[in-house]
Write a protein that holds these residues in place. Structure first.
Motif, mmCIF file in Angstrom:
data_model
loop_
_atom_site.group_PDB
_atom_site.id
_atom_site.type_symbol
_atom_site.label_atom_id
_atom_site.label_comp_id
_atom_site.label_asym_id
_atom_site.label_seq_id
_atom_site.Cartn_x
_atom_site.Cartn_y
_atom_site.Cartn_z
ATOM 1 N N PRO A 125 -32.185 -14.751 90.583
ATOM 2 C CA PRO A 125 -31.258 -15.459 89.687
ATOM 3 C C PRO A 125 -29.837 -15.562 90.235
ATOM 4 O O PRO A 125 -28.984 -16.164 89.599
ATOM 5 C CB PRO A 125 -31.292 -14.615 88.415
ATOM 6 N N SER A 126 -29.593 -14.971 91.411
ATOM 7 C CA SER A 126 -28.222 -14.936 91.946
ATOM 8 C C SER A 126 -27.890 -16.125 92.825
ATOM 9 O O SER A 126 -26.789 -16.194 93.375
ATOM 10 C CB SER A 126 -28.016 -13.649 92.757
ATOM 11 N N GLN A 127 -28.820 -17.073 92.989
ATOM 12 C CA GLN A 127 -28.576 -18.210 93.870
ATOM 13 C C GLN A 127 -27.917 -19.357 93.108
ATOM 14 O O GLN A 127 -28.545 -20.049 92.307
ATOM 15 C CB GLN A 127 -29.892 -18.675 94.506
ATOM 16 N N ALA A 128 -26.647 -19.555 93.371
ATOM 17 C CA ALA A 128 -25.906 -20.611 92.669
ATOM 18 C C ALA A 128 -26.497 -21.988 92.952
ATOM 19 O O ALA A 128 -26.495 -22.865 92.076
ATOM 20 C CB ALA A 128 -24.439 -20.571 93.089
ATOM 21 N N GLU A 129 -27.018 -22.187 94.151
ATOM 22 C CA GLU A 129 -27.565 -23.496 94.514
ATOM 23 C C GLU A 129 -28.727 -23.891 93.611
ATOM 24 O O GLU A 129 -28.867 -25.067 93.236
ATOM 25 C CB GLU A 129 -28.025 -23.467 95.977
ATOM 26 N N THR A 130 -29.552 -22.912 93.237
ATOM 27 C CA THR A 130 -30.697 -23.225 92.378
ATOM 28 C C THR A 130 -30.227 -23.659 90.997
ATOM 29 O O THR A 130 -30.745 -24.624 90.417
ATOM 30 C CB THR A 130 -31.628 -22.018 92.264
ATOM 31 N N HIS A 131 -29.252 -22.941 90.443
ATOM 32 C CA HIS A 131 -28.718 -23.326 89.129
ATOM 33 C C HIS A 131 -28.085 -24.718 89.198
ATOM 34 O O HIS A 131 -28.206 -25.516 88.258
ATOM 35 C CB HIS A 131 -27.699 -22.292 88.657
ATOM 36 N N ASN A 132 -27.432 -25.014 90.304
ATOM 37 C CA ASN A 132 -26.850 -26.347 90.483
ATOM 38 C C ASN A 132 -27.944 -27.419 90.481
ATOM 39 O O ASN A 132 -27.841 -28.434 89.780
ATOM 40 C CB ASN A 132 -26.071 -26.393 91.799
ATOM 41 N N ASN A 133 -28.997 -27.197 91.271
ATOM 42 C CA ASN A 133 -30.082 -28.175 91.328
ATOM 43 C C ASN A 133 -30.758 -28.357 89.965
ATOM 44 O O ASN A 133 -31.122 -29.473 89.575
ATOM 45 C CB ASN A 133 -31.113 -27.748 92.368
ATOM 46 N N PHE A 134 -30.930 -27.236 89.268
ATOM 47 C CA PHE A 134 -31.538 -27.315 87.935
ATOM 48 C C PHE A 134 -30.639 -28.133 87.004
ATOM 49 O O PHE A 134 -31.111 -28.932 86.180
ATOM 50 C CB PHE A 134 -31.763 -25.913 87.384
ATOM 51 N N GLY A 135 -29.329 -27.943 87.147
ATOM 52 C CA GLY A 135 -28.395 -28.737 86.362
ATOM 53 C C GLY A 135 -28.509 -30.225 86.667
ATOM 54 O O GLY A 135 -28.467 -31.067 85.759
ATOM 55 N N LEU A 136 -28.697 -30.559 87.944
ATOM 56 C CA LEU A 136 -28.858 -31.965 88.312
ATOM 57 C C LEU A 136 -30.132 -32.552 87.700
ATOM 58 O O LEU A 136 -30.160 -33.721 87.306
ATOM 59 C CB LEU A 136 -28.890 -32.093 89.839
ATOM 60 N N LEU A 137 -31.188 -31.728 87.638
ATOM 61 C CA LEU A 137 -32.420 -32.204 87.002
ATOM 62 C C LEU A 137 -32.195 -32.461 85.512
ATOM 63 O O LEU A 137 -32.615 -33.506 84.976
ATOM 64 C CB LEU A 137 -33.537 -31.181 87.201
ATOM 65 N N HIS A 138 -31.539 -31.522 84.840
ATOM 66 C CA HIS A 138 -31.240 -31.735 83.415
ATOM 67 C C HIS A 138 -30.423 -33.010 83.224
ATOM 68 O O HIS A 138 -30.683 -33.802 82.306
ATOM 69 C CB HIS A 138 -30.474 -30.541 82.856
ATOM 70 N N ALA A 139 -29.424 -33.212 84.101
ATOM 71 C CA ALA A 139 -28.593 -34.415 83.989
ATOM 72 C C ALA A 139 -29.430 -35.671 84.186
ATOM 73 O O ALA A 139 -29.258 -36.670 83.475
ATOM 74 C CB ALA A 139 -27.462 -34.359 85.016
ATOM 75 N N ARG A 140 -30.346 -35.602 85.156
ATOM 76 C CA ARG A 140 -31.212 -36.766 85.425
ATOM 77 C C ARG A 140 -32.080 -37.100 84.213
ATOM 78 O O ARG A 140 -32.392 -38.272 83.955
ATOM 79 C CB ARG A 140 -32.093 -36.451 86.636
ATOM 80 N N LEU A 141 -32.469 -36.084 83.449
ATOM 81 C CA LEU A 141 -33.329 -36.283 82.279
ATOM 82 C C LEU A 141 -32.530 -36.501 80.999
ATOM 83 O O LEU A 141 -33.093 -36.515 79.902
ATOM 84 C CB LEU A 141 -34.269 -35.081 82.121
#
Length: 770
Positions: free
Chosen positions: A377-393
């Motif tokens: 859970p400490s990888q900021a890049e993963t949270h960023n990518n997940f945020g981009l997916l939410h934004a896309r949806l």
């Protein structure tokens, strides 16, 4: 010719670059010291290996010292090549000869080196007396001396220790030393050429370093980026070999114990399962990737995987590169191979999630992001990518929450600040979006995506002066506009153009080209002969724009004669356009020929009802298509009004085709709309165009035809905010979503206005029988 310019260890360290030079197409001659010549002659890519100080008659075209190759190849810490191994395994016959000399393998075997060249200027710092290693000799290990040039003080001690096998008089060159190393489980050595040899072979090696080490071993780390099989043991203070030996002894006891119990060894040979050819192909792939020779890099990664289907690094490298190239299906194949080899990798699931997201497999992408976060859970890049997916949806609030989590982990993550600002823009929290953009630029000044996105917000809010300037960052975006490579200079409004031929070329979409073609007459008014280069569907349409001497298809032939060039999208900046100085808002595209209009009138039949052109979706490949397009059934309430509806829609989607087939009240002649000139002629027969944000609204506005544009909640910058008109097109009216995704309210508003307009038309002198 590559020639050794420093010591033996340096030659072994830097000879790793020889295969990379050969991969660039050169025939490589390697000139090294006699002691390492037989060893290095078998290196991949080396056509000929000669002794140092070779005869002057040696034939070659170019030369380079080995020690200059890291500079030539732009080596960084993360791009050091062939760290796994690069020297070929010694001949089996030589290895067997050493196995016979050593006898039965009943114990763990460790090679020892305790001193280097006494003539070295740092020998007093990096060498030790053999007696200092005495604590190691209590370990239940078969020790084997690899020490050449034994000093008198050490010879006596060595003679007393029968537990150290000394066959060094048979080590006639480094080829023999390599063969002996292949019989060992571990090498323990001070900083000499032996550690380079072990690392280059992929043999496990522990290097004992002084407090102030040589540059190549860096600081504050126990591994080496030059050799993956190496571990470093450092003096905690100057001259303290005792602490180093104690640390080595403790680790050696653990290793021997693990070996005895049959457990996994602490350190294993790096290249036992991966062939040298596979390792080399993977390394060459990384080199070619670094040099932006992408297709060649892919071929090398694929070859590495063909040679060794279990090669994890090659699978990851190939997957990442194919992702960057937009080849998502192939990327997923590689990443799926990597998952079979390493199913607990958070980085892998992050990468695969991004790939699935780009392939529009959103549910699978979401699952992979969740796996990645669960693993780490400490990888900021993963949270960023997940945020981009939410934004896309369209889950903008969830996107902001993900971006905030990423920023908790990395407050200076400029890309996340940029993404958060875009999400805030979509929520129309504009002050917060401005703040996030400025924070991102404070962290990473001049960042192109952030500068461009901030410019979009500035244009959206009417700040044209700063917006046009920042918008020029579009040329530097990661997936930016292609440079045309014109030899003629770029015109930036910085020189007179009277008497010059100026090429104005479209660099963005059809709608952008139509919107900015209005500046062609202004350039011509400065005395230039204007050539307009645009996409084929709009060439005939824009050929009639005043001031255009010639209109040609994009891309034009390289032989085209002109003096200066300028992208169409840069013209608002060059002409200092403000909201109150937008030129030619009434119309600037000439009316279509009367004969073309009459042909469409004949197809449409009697003009006995109010005529409305309809467009409900744009290019499905547009990154904002999900936001700006709608399904045709959404427009069903409009069809109840007493009007003749005419489809202007090109590229009808399957979901809409069935509905269109069921509605004979929509005239569909789109198959005859072969280019925008035909569309213009058809618009000339209509009373109104109703469309989502596509190139058709620019066409109608440029013709001065009445057009109602239906906009999403977060519109494109050119439509501004909180107004129902457009300063770009006087004949346009804007209908905006009151909340995200609410097309129903837009259609209701359009319907109410359409009803009034149809009623007014019926009572006008345009109505039949009036």
């Amino acid at each position: 010719m590559l020639h050794a310019d420093e010591a033996l260890g340096d030659s072994i360290q830097f000879v790793r670059y020889a295969p990379m030079v050969a991969a660039l197409g050169a025939k490589v001659i390697l000139e090294v010291r006699p002691a390492v010549r037989p060893l290095l002659a078998g290196l991949s890519g080396v056509a000929h290996c000669v002794d140092r100080s070779s005869t002057p008659s040696l034939a070659f075209d170019l030369h380079c010292p080995l020690g200059s190759l890291p500079l030539a190849f732009g080596t960084r810490l993360d791009t050091i090549p062939l760290a796994e191994s690069y020297l070929p395994a010694p001949p089996a016959a030589r290895v067997k000869a050493w196995e016979d000399r050593l006898g039965p393998r009943t114990r763990f075997r460790v090679g020892l080196v305790w001193s280097g060249d006494p003539g070295h200027n740092n020998d007093h710092n990096r060498s030790m007396a053999l007696r200092a290693l005495a604590p190691l000799l209590d370990c239940d290990v078969q020790f084997v001396s690899l020490q050449k040039g034994i000093r008198d003080r050490d010879r006596a001690f060595l003679g007393e220790r029968k537990d150290i096998v000394d066959l060094t008089d048979q080590l006639t060159d480094f080829g023999e030393t390599a063969a002996l190393m292949s019989c060992l489980d571990l090498v323990i050595s001070v900083d000499t050429s032996v550690v380079h040899l072990a690392g280059a072979l992929g043999v496990p090696v522990w290097t004992m370093l002084p407090f102030n080490p040589d540059w190549r071993w860096l600081l504050n780390r126990d591994d080496s980026p030059w050799y993956q099989s190496m571990r470093l043991f450092r003096q905690p203070k100057r001259g303290d070999w005792t602490s180093v030996v104690d640390s080595v002894r403790l680790e050696l006891e653990r290793l021997v114990s693990a070996s005895r119990s049959g457990a996994q060894q602490h350190q294993s040979k790096a290249a036992t399962t991966t062939s040298q050819d596979a390792i080399l192909s993977n390394c060459l792939g990384k080199l070619l990737w670094q040099r932006k020779r992408m297709e060649e890099a892919v071929r090398h990664f694929e070859r590495a995987l063909k040679l060794d289907s279990q090669y994890l690094e090659a699978a990851n490298n190939c997957g990442r590169l194919l992702f960057n190239l937009g080849r998502y299906a192939e990327s997923l194949e590689c990443l799926n191979v990597a998952e079979l080899l390493e199913s607990k990798s958070a980085a892998l699931y992050q990468m695969r999630g991004a790939c699935l997201q780009e392939a529009n497999r959103f549910a699978e992408a979401e699952a992979d992001y969740e796996r990645s976060i669960a693993l780490d859970p400490s990888q900021a890049e993963t949270h960023n990518n997940f945020g981009l997916l939410h934004a896309r949806l369209g889950r903008t609030e969830q996107a902001v929450a993900c971006f905030d989590r990423a920023l908790e982990l990395r407050p200076d993550f400029s890309a996340v600040l940029n993404n958060k600002a875009l999400a805030l823009m979509n929520l129309q929290l504009l002050d917060d979006a401005f703040a996030a953009f400025h924070t991102s630029l404070a962290v990473d000044p001049g960042n192109a995506p952030t500068t461009y996105n901030l410019a979009t917000l500035q244009l959206l809010t009417g700040d044209f002066e700063r917006g046009w300037l920042g918008r020029e960052a579009r040329w530097k975006l990661p997936v930016g506009l292609p440079e045309r490579g014109f030899s003629q200079p770029l015109w930036l409004g910085d020189r007179p153009i009277e008497g010059k031929t100026l090429l104005l070329h479209a660099e963005e979409g059809l709608g952008d080209a139509i919107q900015f073609a209005r500046y062609a007459p202004m350039a011509a008014a400065l005395g230039a002969r204007v050539i307009l280069e645009v996409q084929p569907p709009i060439r005939q349409l824009l050929a009639g724009v005043p001031g255009v001497a010639d209109c040609i298809n994009r891309p034009s032939a390289s032989s085209l004669a002109f003096d200066l060039h300028c992208p169409l999208g840069a013209l608002p900046l060059l002409f200092g356009t403000r909201l109150d100085t937008i030129p030619l808002a009434e119309s600037y595209v000439p009316a279509p020929p009367a004969a073309d209009v009459k042909a469409w009138q004949d197809r449409l039949g009697p003009h006995d009802r109010f005529r409305v052109g309809l467009v409900w979706s744009g290019n499905p490949d547009h990154k904002n298509d999900h936001n700006r397009s709608m399904a045709l059934p959404m427009l069903a309430p409009l069809l109840d009004y007493d009007a003749q509806f005419v489809s202007l829609q090109k590229g009808i989607r399957d979901q809409d085709r069935a509905f269109l087939g069921e509605r004979p009240d929509i005239v569909d002649l789109a198959a005859q709309l072969t280019d925008f000139s035909e569309t213009a002629a058809l618009i000339g027969c209509l009373d109104l165009v109703i469309s989502v944000d596509t190139s058709v609204v620019h066409l109608a506005g440029a013709l001065g035809a009445p057009v109602w544009t239906m906009l999403p909640f977060n519109p494109d910058w050119r439509w501004l905010l909180n107004r129902d008109d457009s300063p770009w097109y006087r004949s346009m009216r804007l209908f905006r979503q009151p909340k995200r995704g609410d097309w129903a309210s837009v259609v209701d508003s359009v319907g109410s206005e359409l009803e009034r307009l149809v009623s007014a038309w019926r009572g006008s002198d345009k109505a039949p029988g009036a």
